[in-house]
Design a protein around this motif. Structure first.
Motif, PDB file in Angstrom:
ATOM      1  N   ASN A 124       0.837  -1.250   0.088  1.00  0.00           N
ATOM      2  CA  ASN A 124      -0.035  -0.060   0.212  1.00  0.00           C
ATOM      3  C   ASN A 124       1.071   1.233   0.106  1.00  0.00           C
ATOM      4  OD1 ASN A 124      -2.176  -1.690   0.081  1.00  0.00           O
ATOM      5  ND2 ASN A 124      -2.448  -1.441   2.503  1.00  0.00           N
ATOM      6  N   LYS A 184     -12.030   2.654  -1.350  1.00  0.00           N
ATOM      7  CA  LYS A 184     -10.649   2.723  -1.439  1.00  0.00           C
ATOM      8  C   LYS A 184     -10.136   3.212  -2.853  1.00  0.00           C
ATOM      9  CE  LYS A 184      -9.615  -0.868   2.172  1.00  0.00           C
ATOM     10  NZ  LYS A 184      -8.857  -1.941   2.567  1.00  0.00           N
ATOM     11  N   TRP A 201     -13.796   7.048  -5.782  1.00  0.00           N
ATOM     12  CA  TRP A 201     -13.743   6.530  -4.680  1.00  0.00           C
ATOM     13  C   TRP A 201     -14.082   7.462  -3.757  1.00  0.00           C
ATOM     14  CZ3 TRP A 201      -9.816   8.225  -7.888  1.00  0.00           C
ATOM     15  CH2 TRP A 201      -9.153   9.278  -7.483  1.00  0.00           C
ATOM     16  N   SER A 324     -15.049  -2.293   0.002  1.00  0.00           N
ATOM     17  CA  SER A 324     -13.981  -2.142   1.014  1.00  0.00           C
ATOM     18  C   SER A 324     -14.388  -2.294   2.265  1.00  0.00           C
ATOM     19  CB  SER A 324     -13.491  -0.437   0.696  1.00  0.00           C
ATOM     20  OG  SER A 324     -13.188  -0.251  -0.557  1.00  0.00           O
TER      21      SER A 324
END
Length: 585
Positions: A124, A184, A201, A324
C-alpha cells in the motif's frame, strides 16, 4: 524465418531490389486488405454475439474462501453464491502467489496478471530509498482530486504495467469503456489501469475522482454528493440478519480483543450516531464498518452503468467494483466474529440483487461476472490463543529497536566505526533497507561488504524465534528455493523493495487489537474465485489458481490480448468446460 529474410536482404543486392519494386504494389494492396479485415474483427469480435457486453469484476476486500466453506449452509437462495453454484464456475483452491498480501498488490495482480516484481505495486506504501520518504501506491502530485477539498492527487502512475482494460481500450480504439468504483482509492485505480474512463472513490464522505481521468466529477455522482447520501444512515442500526442460533461463529460477542470504531461496542446491535452526534468523519468510520458501506458502493455502480451506458453497444465494457467495507469489518472484529459472518451473508445478498438488476438493465446473457478478493485475513491473536495456537502480537518488538540492533551488529562484524551515515536506512514489517550510498557499500560485488551486510541482517533475523524466513536481494534475484522463496521473489521489486525480505511465523501479527493480513500463509492467501454469466461453463474446480488468472480470462472474454506482463494462464475450465484438474457438476 526472420534470420533468413535478413540474410537474403543483405546479400541479394540488385535482384532483391528489383523484386521489391515489382511486388511493392501487391504487398501494399494486401496490407490494405489485412487492415480492413482487422477493423472488421474489432467490430465483430467485440459484438454481443461473440462475448459479453459488460464484464463486471468484483473484489470483495478481505473475503476468505474459508467463509464460503464455514458458512455454506446459511447462504440465501437469492444470493450470488447459490447462483454461482447452480449456473457458474467456482475455484476452490485460489491463492495469492505473492508473499505480502495487502490491499494494493492484491488488486494490482487481478487485471494485470503480473506480480509486484513486475507491476511495481509492492505494498500500500513503500519506502523510496532515494528520497528517504514514503510513497503511497496511487499518489500523484501532478494531478488533483475532484469532488472535495484535498491536498492529495491520485492516479495509476506508480503501476508499471498495463491492465486488461488498457489493452481493451487499445483494441477498440477507445470505444470500449472501463470504470472502477470503491470506497478505497487504490482499489478503484489499480483494477482499472492507465486508460480508464473513470475511477471513483470516497473521500470526506463524498464520491471523488482526479483530473487524471476527466476535468470534473460526473453529474450523477455530484447528485449523490449533493444529497449527502451517507447521511441517510444516521441513527440506523446494524442488526443480525439471521436468528443468533443460526450463526457458526459462536465465540463471545462481548470481548476485549476486537477493535470496534468509536461509538460501537464489540457486541451486536451496532447503532450509528444520530443526527448531530459526533463528527462527520467518525460517523463515516461507523457507516463504512457495516453493510451500509457496500450499499453506497453498489448505488454508485448502478449510476455508472446507467449514465455511462455500459453494456449498451457492440463494444464490450469493463466495470471494476471493490467492496472495501468487508475489510474494515474484518480488521475491527476478526474472521471468527458475528460481524464478519453477518457481513458475508449480507454481501452475498447484495451481490445477488445487483446481478438481478443487471439481468433487467443489460439483459440476462449479456454480462459476465467475476468475484475474488485482494487477500484474506489472520485470526485475532487472542482468539487463536484460546485454541492453543502459537499466536503472538509484535514478536520482534519495536522496529526502531530492531534497526538499532542491526546497525550495531553490522558495524561490529564489518569493522566500521560509529559515526557518519547509518548502514541501515529503514526497517519495516517485512523488509530491511540498507544505505546503498554508504561508502562501505561502494563495491556491490558478491564478495563485498554490501553482500555480506545483507547476509548478516538475514542471519540475525533467522535467529529470532518468530521469524520463519528471510532472503537477501541476491537470493531473491537468483530465484528458486521452494514455495515460500517463490512467493518472496514475486513480491520483490529491485527498485522499490528492501535488501532483505522476511516473513514472521504463522499467527504472528502487528498491532495491539483487532487483526490484519499481509503474510504468505494460507489464512491470508486463500480467497474465492467465482465466475458467472456469458461465456462461463458451470463447474467446481480443484486446480490451484491465482486471482492473477483473471487477467487472461477477462481478456479472452473481451476478445482482446492479455496484458503484456501477464504471467498466469486463463481459467480454461470455466471458459471451455474442461474438467481437467477438478470436478464439475
Amino acid at each position: 524465418m526472420a534470420c533468413s529474410r535478413e540474410d537474403s536482404t543483405a546479400s541479394g543486392g540488385e535482384e532483391q531490389a528489383t523484386f521489391a519494386l515489382r511486388t511493392g504494389y501487391r504487398w501494399h494492396l494486401m496490407g490494405s486488405i489485412i487492415a480492413w479485415i482487422a477493423l472488421g474483427m474489432v467490430s465483430s469480435r467485440g459484438s454481443a454475439a461473440d462475448g459479453p457486453k459488460l464484464i463486471v469484476v468484483v473484489s470483495v476486500d478481505q473475503l476468505c474462501e474459508d467463509y464460503l466453506l464455514r458458512f455454506a449452509d446459511n447462504f440465501a437462495a437469492g444470493g450470488v453464491l447459490q447462483r454461482v453454484t447452480a449456473e457458474g464456475s467456482r475455484y476452490r483452491e485460489c491463492h495469492h502467489r505473492h508473499a505480502f498480501t495487502v490491499t494494493a498488490p492484491g488488486h494490482a495482480v487481478q487485471l494485470t496478471g503480473a506480480y509486484p516484481q513486475t507491476n511495481g505495486i509492492v505494498g500500500n506504501d513503500w519506502f523510496n530509498r532515494y528520497t528517504g520518504k514514503g510513497v503511497y501506491c496511487v499518489a500523484d502530485s501532478e494531478v488533483q482530486v475532484l469532488g472535495t477539498t484535498s491536498d492529495r492527487g491520485m492516479s495509476p502512475k506508480n503501476l508499471l504495467v498495463e491492465t486488461v482494460g488498457d489493452v481493451l481500450k487499445l483494441k477498440t480504439a477507445g470505444r470500449s469503456k472501463v470504470f472502477g468504483v470503491a470506497i478505497k482509492d487504490r482499489a478503484a485505480i489499480l483494477m482499472t489501469g492507465h486508460h480508464a474512463d473513470g475511477a471513483y472513490w470516497m473521500e470526506n464522505n463524498v464520491w471523488v475522482t482526479s483530473n487524471y481521468y476527466r476535468p470534473d466529477l460526473p453529474g450523477y455522482l455530484r447528485n449523490l454528493n449533493d444529497a449527502q447520501s451517507i447521511e441517510r444512515y444516521r441513527g440506523k442500526s446494524w442488526e443480525l440478519s439471521l436468528p443468533r442460533e443460526q450463526y457458526f461463529n459462536q465465540g463471545p460477542d462481548e470481548n476485549d480483543w476486537e477493535n470496534p470504531p468509536e461509538g460501537f461496542t464489540s457486541a451486536f446491535p451496532h447503532k450509528l450516531f444520530a443526527a448531530g452526534e459526533s463528527t462527520p468523519y467518525k460517523f463515516a468510520e461507523q457507516v463504512l464498518r457495516t453493510p451500509f458501506g457496500n450499499e453506497l458502493t453498489l448505488e454508485a455502480a448502478r449510476e455508472i452503468v446507467t449514465h455511462e451506458g455500459l453494456g449498451s453497444d457492440e463494444f464490450p465494457d469493463i466495470l471494476c467494483i471493490n467492496f472495501s467495507s468487508n475489510d474494515y469489518v474484518g480488521h475491527a472484529f476478526g474472521p471468527h466474529s458475528l460481524e464478519a459472518e453477518d457481513m458475508t451473508y449480507q454481501t452475498d445478498k447484495q451481490l445477488g440483487e445487483f446481478l438481478r438488476w443487471l439481468d433487467e438493465k443489460i439483459g440476462a446473457g449479456n454480462w459476465t461476472f467475476a468475484l475474488t478478493a485482494d487477500h484474506a485475513v489472520a485470526p485475532i491473536v487472542e482468539y487463536a490463543q484460546r485454541f492453543r495456537l502459537p499466536a503472538r502480537r509484535n514478536p520482534l518488538g519495536s522496529l526502531s529497536a530492531v534497526k538499532d540492533e542491526l546497525e550495531a551488529r553490522l558495524r561490529s562484524q564489518l569493522e566500521i566505526p560509529t559515526g557518519g551515515k547509518f548502514l541501515v536506512q529503514k526497517v519495516e514489517e517485512n523488509q530491511v533497507y540498507l544505505q546503498h550510498d554508504h561508502p562501505a557499500f561502494a563495491e556491490k560485488d558478491p564478495h563485498g561488504k554490501f553482500a555480506l551486510a545483507q547476509r548478516i541482517v538475514r542471519d540475525w533475523l533467522l535467529d529470532q524465534p518468530y521469524v520463519a524466513a528471510a532472503r537477501t536481494r541476491e537470493e531473491l534475484a537468483s530465484g528458486g528455493g521452494g514455495q515460500l522463496s517463490e512467493q518472496l521473489t514475486r513480491a520483490f521489486h529491485p527498485q522499490r523493495s528492501g535488501d532483505v525480505l522476511y516473513v514472521l511465523a504463522p499467527y504472528c501479527v502487528p498491532g495491539s487489537k483487532g487483526t490484519t493480513h499481509g503474510s504468505p500463509w494460507t489464512y491470508d492467501t486463500h480467497v474465492p474465485l467465482l465466475l458467472l454469466g456469458k461465456g462461463i461453463s458451470p463447474g467446481m474446480h480443484a486446480r490451484p489458481v491465482s486471482p492473477a488468472c483473471l487477467a487472461a480470462t477477462v481478456a479472452r472474454l473481451a476478445g482482446c490480448n492479455r496484458p503484456a506482463a501477464c504471467v498466469e494462464d486463463e481459467l480454461h475450465e470455466a471458459l471451455y468446460g474442461d474438467a481437467a484438474g477438478g470436478d464439475t457438476r
